[in-house]
Write a protein that holds these residues in place. Structure first.
Motif, PDB file in Angstrom:
ATOM      1  N   MET A   1     -19.458 -29.967   4.417  1.00  0.00           N
ATOM      2  CA  MET A   1     -19.966 -28.610   4.545  1.00  0.00           C
ATOM      3  C   MET A   1     -21.006 -28.306   3.472  1.00  0.00           C
ATOM      4  O   MET A   1     -22.031 -27.726   3.771  1.00  0.00           O
ATOM      5  N   ASP A   2     -20.667 -28.687   2.252  1.00  0.00           N
ATOM      6  CA  ASP A   2     -21.570 -28.399   1.138  1.00  0.00           C
ATOM      7  C   ASP A   2     -22.899 -29.115   1.323  1.00  0.00           C
ATOM      8  O   ASP A   2     -23.953 -28.553   1.052  1.00  0.00           O
ATOM      9  N   LEU A   3     -22.867 -30.340   1.826  1.00  0.00           N
ATOM     10  CA  LEU A   3     -24.107 -31.082   2.048  1.00  0.00           C
ATOM     11  C   LEU A   3     -24.949 -30.438   3.154  1.00  0.00           C
ATOM     12  O   LEU A   3     -26.178 -30.415   3.066  1.00  0.00           O
ATOM     13  N   ASP A   4     -24.282 -29.889   4.172  1.00  0.00           N
ATOM     14  CA  ASP A   4     -25.007 -29.170   5.226  1.00  0.00           C
ATOM     15  C   ASP A   4     -25.722 -27.954   4.647  1.00  0.00           C
ATOM     16  O   ASP A   4     -26.873 -27.666   5.001  1.00  0.00           O
ATOM     17  N   ILE A   5     -25.045 -27.236   3.751  1.00  0.00           N
ATOM     18  CA  ILE A   5     -25.645 -26.060   3.118  1.00  0.00           C
ATOM     19  C   ILE A   5     -26.823 -26.472   2.240  1.00  0.00           C
ATOM     20  O   ILE A   5     -27.865 -25.804   2.227  1.00  0.00           O
ATOM     21  N   GLN A   6     -26.702 -27.580   1.528  1.00  0.00           N
ATOM     22  CA  GLN A   6     -27.795 -28.059   0.684  1.00  0.00           C
ATOM     23  C   GLN A   6     -29.035 -28.359   1.523  1.00  0.00           C
ATOM     24  O   GLN A   6     -30.153 -28.007   1.148  1.00  0.00           O
ATOM     25  N   LYS A   7     -28.843 -29.009   2.676  1.00  0.00           N
ATOM     26  CA  LYS A   7     -29.965 -29.289   3.584  1.00  0.00           C
ATOM     27  C   LYS A   7     -30.580 -27.985   4.091  1.00  0.00           C
ATOM     28  O   LYS A   7     -31.800 -27.877   4.224  1.00  0.00           O
ATOM     29  N   PHE A   8     -29.739 -27.020   4.380  1.00  0.00           N
ATOM     30  CA  PHE A   8     -30.195 -25.709   4.851  1.00  0.00           C
ATOM     31  C   PHE A   8     -31.069 -25.043   3.779  1.00  0.00           C
ATOM     32  O   PHE A   8     -32.117 -24.482   4.081  1.00  0.00           O
ATOM     33  N   PHE A   9     -30.654 -25.127   2.519  1.00  0.00           N
ATOM     34  CA  PHE A   9     -31.441 -24.576   1.416  1.00  0.00           C
ATOM     35  C   PHE A   9     -32.822 -25.218   1.334  1.00  0.00           C
ATOM     36  O   PHE A   9     -33.809 -24.554   1.028  1.00  0.00           O
ATOM     37  N   GLN A  10     -32.895 -26.497   1.588  1.00  0.00           N
ATOM     38  CA  GLN A  10     -34.142 -27.245   1.427  1.00  0.00           C
ATOM     39  C   GLN A  10     -35.105 -27.067   2.590  1.00  0.00           C
ATOM     40  O   GLN A  10     -36.195 -27.611   2.571  1.00  0.00           O
ATOM     41  N   SER A  11     -34.715 -26.311   3.576  1.00  0.00           N
ATOM     42  CA  SER A  11     -35.566 -26.054   4.726  1.00  0.00           C
ATOM     43  C   SER A  11     -36.045 -24.598   4.687  1.00  0.00           C
ATOM     44  O   SER A  11     -35.372 -23.699   5.213  1.00  0.00           O
ATOM     45  N   PRO A  12     -37.215 -24.337   4.090  1.00  0.00           N
ATOM     46  CA  PRO A  12     -37.674 -22.951   3.937  1.00  0.00           C
ATOM     47  C   PRO A  12     -37.961 -22.240   5.259  1.00  0.00           C
ATOM     48  O   PRO A  12     -37.887 -21.024   5.330  1.00  0.00           O
TER      49      PRO A  12
END
Length: 79
Positions: A1-12
């Motif tokens: 889950m945390d890795l999914d959120i990190q990817k989401f953050f990196q997609s402006p």
């Protein structure tokens, strides 16, 4: 889950992210908490309205979004 959120953050360009369906209420609660930990807004989508696809969680970026200093997925042990 945390890795999914990190990817989401990196997609402006991406303003919303939908978690995959989780089979238990415990995992759905964890998804909400991980998102809230990062200043994100969550919405529970009823699976019945989505042709039986299971309950889903939609995450949206907010003004309070914050990339955490320590990620929940960090598994480093203290020295």
């Amino acid at each position: 889950m945390d890795l999914d959120i990190q990817k989401f953050f990196q997609s402006p360009d991406q303003q919303q992210y939908e978690f995959p369906p989780y089979p238990t209420s415990y995992l759905r609660l964890a998804a909400h908490r991980v998102a809230h930990h990062n200043g994100l807004f969550t919405t529970a989508l009823d699976g019945a309205a989505l042709e039986g696809s299971g309950n889903r969680i939609l995450v949206s970026k907010t003004a309070e979004i914050r990339y955490p200093y320590v990620c929940l997925s960090d598994s480093r042990e203290a020295a």
